[in-house]
Enzyme design. Structure first.
Site, PDB file in Angstrom:
ATOM      1  N   GLU A 146       0.813  -1.221   0.000  1.00  0.00           N
ATOM      2  CA  GLU A 146       0.000   0.000   0.000  1.00  0.00           C
ATOM      3  C   GLU A 146       0.849   1.275   0.000  1.00  0.00           C
ATOM      4  OE1 GLU A 146      -2.944  -0.077   3.103  1.00  0.00           O
ATOM      5  OE2 GLU A 146      -4.170  -1.507   2.026  1.00  0.00           O
ATOM      6  N   GLU A 297      -6.481  -7.850   0.002  1.00  0.00           N
ATOM      7  CA  GLU A 297      -6.810  -7.781   1.430  1.00  0.00           C
ATOM      8  C   GLU A 297      -8.252  -7.348   1.611  1.00  0.00           C
ATOM      9  OE1 GLU A 297      -4.510  -5.004   3.668  1.00  0.00           O
ATOM     10  OE2 GLU A 297      -2.592  -5.758   2.957  1.00  0.00           O
ATOM     11  N   HIS A 349      -7.745  -6.183  15.083  1.00  0.00           N
ATOM     12  CA  HIS A 349      -8.270  -6.393  13.729  1.00  0.00           C
ATOM     13  C   HIS A 349      -8.866  -7.788  13.535  1.00  0.00           C
ATOM     14  CE1 HIS A 349      -8.484  -6.223   9.352  1.00  0.00           C
ATOM     15  NE2 HIS A 349      -8.126  -4.951   9.412  1.00  0.00           N
TER      16      HIS A 349
HETATM   17  C1  GAL Z   1      -4.082  -2.406   5.130  1.00  0.00           C
HETATM   18  C2  GAL Z   1      -2.637  -2.834   5.272  1.00  0.00           C
HETATM   19  C3  GAL Z   1      -2.492  -4.038   6.188  1.00  0.00           C
HETATM   20  C4  GAL Z   1      -3.289  -3.828   7.437  1.00  0.00           C
HETATM   21  C5  GAL Z   1      -4.724  -3.590   7.058  1.00  0.00           C
HETATM   22  C6  GAL Z   1      -5.641  -3.431   8.241  1.00  0.00           C
HETATM   23  O1  GAL Z   1      -4.189  -1.070   4.810  1.00  0.00           O
HETATM   24  O2  GAL Z   1      -2.085  -3.153   4.023  1.00  0.00           O
HETATM   25  O3  GAL Z   1      -1.142  -4.218   6.488  1.00  0.00           O
HETATM   26  O4  GAL Z   1      -2.770  -2.734   8.119  1.00  0.00           O
HETATM   27  O5  GAL Z   1      -4.808  -2.436   6.290  1.00  0.00           O
HETATM   28  O6  GAL Z   1      -6.964  -3.129   7.826  1.00  0.00           O
END
Ligand code: GAL
Length: 660
Positions: A146, A297, A349
């Site tokens: 990202e 993701e 998370h």
């Molecule tokens: C994304 C990131 C991950 C994690 C995730 C949590 O933006 O690539 O490493 O932080 O968010 O939602």
């Protein structure tokens, strides 16, 4: 990558013991995880002391995963340079717009343009590529993680000198820059490129050209970094390369993916914001045409960090998201993350498995995704997404112009998403396309919120219109030059001559009492607007009340076999929403574009093979819905014949309908 669907998760084996890794692999098999992404924050594990690189751990993990039927996407670990790189070296760090120098910790703390960073990044990436590039389990690469999600334009000294080089390249002489930016304003005038500042702290706003160009410069540099890393990897590995991006980041996604092999994105859109989720699918499909994208993701249930959290998805929503992604062109649907973090700043998370090795609240949904994946795989691999006839242009450069000039807090992402949502709500199969995409196959093109429309884009769109297309320009489009200044030949520059339109005024219409009247509907008008003289032959939408009473805000011009529609203002509020939908419907009907008769909250993702069309019907709002089949069909999953007409889909359910 072959012809199969992936179901994956981000995995951080470097954070766990051997025993737990073994347990994880066993649990992954049970959950149907067939791909993991590893390594993106593991620079310290790979190179604990400068120059001391050991990748055996990762090589072994990839082998072990592969022995268990799980493939790997390997990442370069550059978002988190270790302490040996950062400690005592403020000059290597990212500096924000207020001049604050980042310290060690978190991520993206280094300046990615720093020469020493580049050197060290190249070394680690080359070592990784050599070590794992040809392992049988390695099916892909992700560069970094990202880019520019937490940071945007760096203000360090390295960036300053690169900025000057970039300007020299762009303008040739400083005189040309002065002319282009109009720097006699406020005595900004520069005698050499070296005098041009970065848009750092200042008492009031910077010159629009300076701000916009610095953003474009920064986007170019991060893409160049990605290019150079990809080039290195390719020396040792044939596996395709991607980056996990998204819309809010300070990158130009079209440019970024240009030299990568496949496109992927991360999404944490809430269930309420399905439009944003679907728009990403419809856009990412088009960054690498003909090549499936990945959802790299997403959360199994909710995103969270130490400071915030989102609500869990309702049971059933995850599967609806996954089937929508696969049907709209995704090859992979992957979670962040596999095992809940036990440390760091993201412990809260959502994940597949908890830190103590038990299923999480999202787990049953992951199993449901896997069951669905197996069922639909044969249908997906034998079909491809149907070519839409409607396209909405998406542009990260337009995003930049709006960042520099947001009027009253306008946000490109929000604007474009709500525009897109209207198209979806009408049951129209659509593409969201990057600025430079070909217009072949479309009948109707929308170009909203693009303040600067390039000459190339205008030429392409006019050729599209001449061949019979309908091009709807606006709102807010065309009023700025590529230097982020005002046109001086006409309000909309050369566009006016090419279309044969003459804008009368441009001004902020919000709160002026102006009411737009078009397509039999009325709604308040807002946004920075372009108004046209009323002319019976061209006017489609007229203004009632306000300061341009009696003028036109929607006008039409025939060119060749098609037409250009100038949409000068944004109808707002509920009535505006309805008017805009009427407009979209009007032009899609006129262009003979079918819309699916589907209830709100349910979507149809049409796919095709040589012989027939297959509709993936997915209920996304948990309320169930109906869709009207235009012909008799076969239920792909039950093999039952269905007669044409209305069929049901239950809450969060999906159906695979073959129109044959
Ligand atoms: C994304 C990131 C991950 C994690 C995730 C949590 O933006 O690539 O490493 O932080 O968010 O939602």
């Amino acid at each position: 990558m072959g012809k199969r669907l992936y179901h994956g998760a981000a995995y951080y084996p470097e954070l766990w013991s051997e025993e737990i890794i073994e347990q994880d692999i066993m649990l992954m098999k049970e959950a149907g995880i067939n791909v993991v992404r590893i390594g993106e924050f593991a620079w310290h594990t790979m190179e604990p002391e400068e120059g001391n690189i050991d990748l055996d751990f990762f090589v072994n993990v990839i082998k072990e995963l592969y022995d268990n039927g799980i493939e790997t996407v390997m990442c370069t670990p550059t978002p988190t340079p270790p302490i040996w790189f950062t400690h005592g070296h403020p000059e290597r760090m990212y500096i924000d717009q207020d001049g604050k120098v980042m310290g060690h910790g978190s991520r993206q703390h280094a300046c990615t343009n720093n020469a020493y960073f580049r050197e060290k990044a190249n070394i680690i990436t080359e070592h990784i590529a050599k070590a794992v590039g040809n392992l049988p389990g390695l099916i892909g690469w992700q560069i970094d993680n990202e880019f520019k999600c937490h940071v945007s334009e760096c203000m360090c000294k390295t960036c300053k000198s690169l900025w000057h080089e970039w300007l020299k390249e762009r303008y040739g002489t400083v005189e040309k820059l002065n002319e282009a930016w109009g720097t006699k304003i406020w005595s900004e005038y520069y005698h050499s490129f070296e005098q041009v500042p970065q848009p750092g702290p200042a008492p009031f706003l910077h010159n629009s050209s300076l701000s916009t160009m610095y953003r474009l410069f920064s986007m170019e540099k991060i893409a160049e970094f990605s290019d150079s890393q990809a080039e290195l990897i390719r020396k040792y590995s044939d596996a395709p390369i991607t980056h996990n991006s998204n819309i809010p980041f300070a990158v130009d996604n079209e440019r970024l993916f240009k030299n990568l092999d496949f496109a992927s994105f991360d999404t944490y859109a809430t269930q309420e914001n399905k439009a944003s989720y679907l728009m990403n699918c419809d856009l990412w499909r088009n960054f690498k045409r003909g090549r499936d994208f990945w959802i790299m993701e997403t959360s199994t249930s909710y995103a969270a960090s130490l400071e915030s959290y989102a609500s869990p998805h309702a049971n059933g929503y995850l599967r609806a998201e996954a089937v929508a992604a696969y049907a709209l062109g995704a090859e992979a649907f992957c979670y962040w993350l596999w095992r809940q973090q036990r440390a760091g700043c993201e412990q809260p998370h959502g994940s597949v498995i908890s830190a103590w090795g038990k299923p999480t609240v999202g787990y049953q949904n992951v199993l449901a995704v896997e069951e669905m994946r197996k069922k639909i795989e044969p249908f997906i691999v034998t079909t491809r997404p149907k070519q839409p006839e409607v396209a909405v242009t998406y542009s990260d450069r337009a995003k930049v112009f709006l960042q520099t000039e947001p009027h009253q807090g306008l946000d490109y992402r929000g604007l474009i998403t709500s525009f897109y949502e209207r198209v979806v709500s009408l049951g129209i199969h659509r593409d969201v396309i990057p600025e430079n995409a070909s217009l072949e196959g479309y009948k109707l093109l929308f170009t909203p919120f693009v303040q600067y429309i390039s000459k190339e884009y205008i030429d392409k769109a006019i050729a599209f219109v001449e061949a019979g297309g309908t091009w709807v320009v606006g709102p807010l489009s065309g009023g700025r030059t590529g230097e982020h200044t005002i046109h001086t030949n006409a309000a909309l520059g050369d566009l006016e001559e090419k279309v044969g339109v003459e804008a009368l005024y441009t001004y902020p219409m919000d709160g002026t009492g102006a009411i737009g009247n078009a397509f039999g509907e009325k709604a308040p008008l807002g946004l920075w607007s372009t108004i046209f003289e009323y002319d019976e032959k061209t006017a489609v939408g007229t203004v009632e009340g306000g300061v341009s009473e009696g003028k036109a805000f929607i006008t039409e011009y025939k060119i060749g076999d098609g037409k250009v529609v100038m949409l000068g203002a944004l109808p707002i509020g509920e009535a505006g929403d309805s008017l805009l939908k009427k407009m979209i419907k009007h032009y899609s009907n006129e262009a003979d574009i079918p819309s699916q008769a589907v209830t709100n909250g349910t979507i149809v993702a049409p796919r095709v093979n040589e012989d027939f069309e297959t509709w993936f019907v997915i209920n996304m709002d948990g309320k169930g819905g109906t869709v009207t089949l235009p012909s008799n069909a076969v239920d792909g999953l039950s093999h039952e014949r269905i007669s044409k007409g209305e069929i049901n889909v239950g809450p969060y359910e999906y159906r695979v309908i073959e129109l044959r």
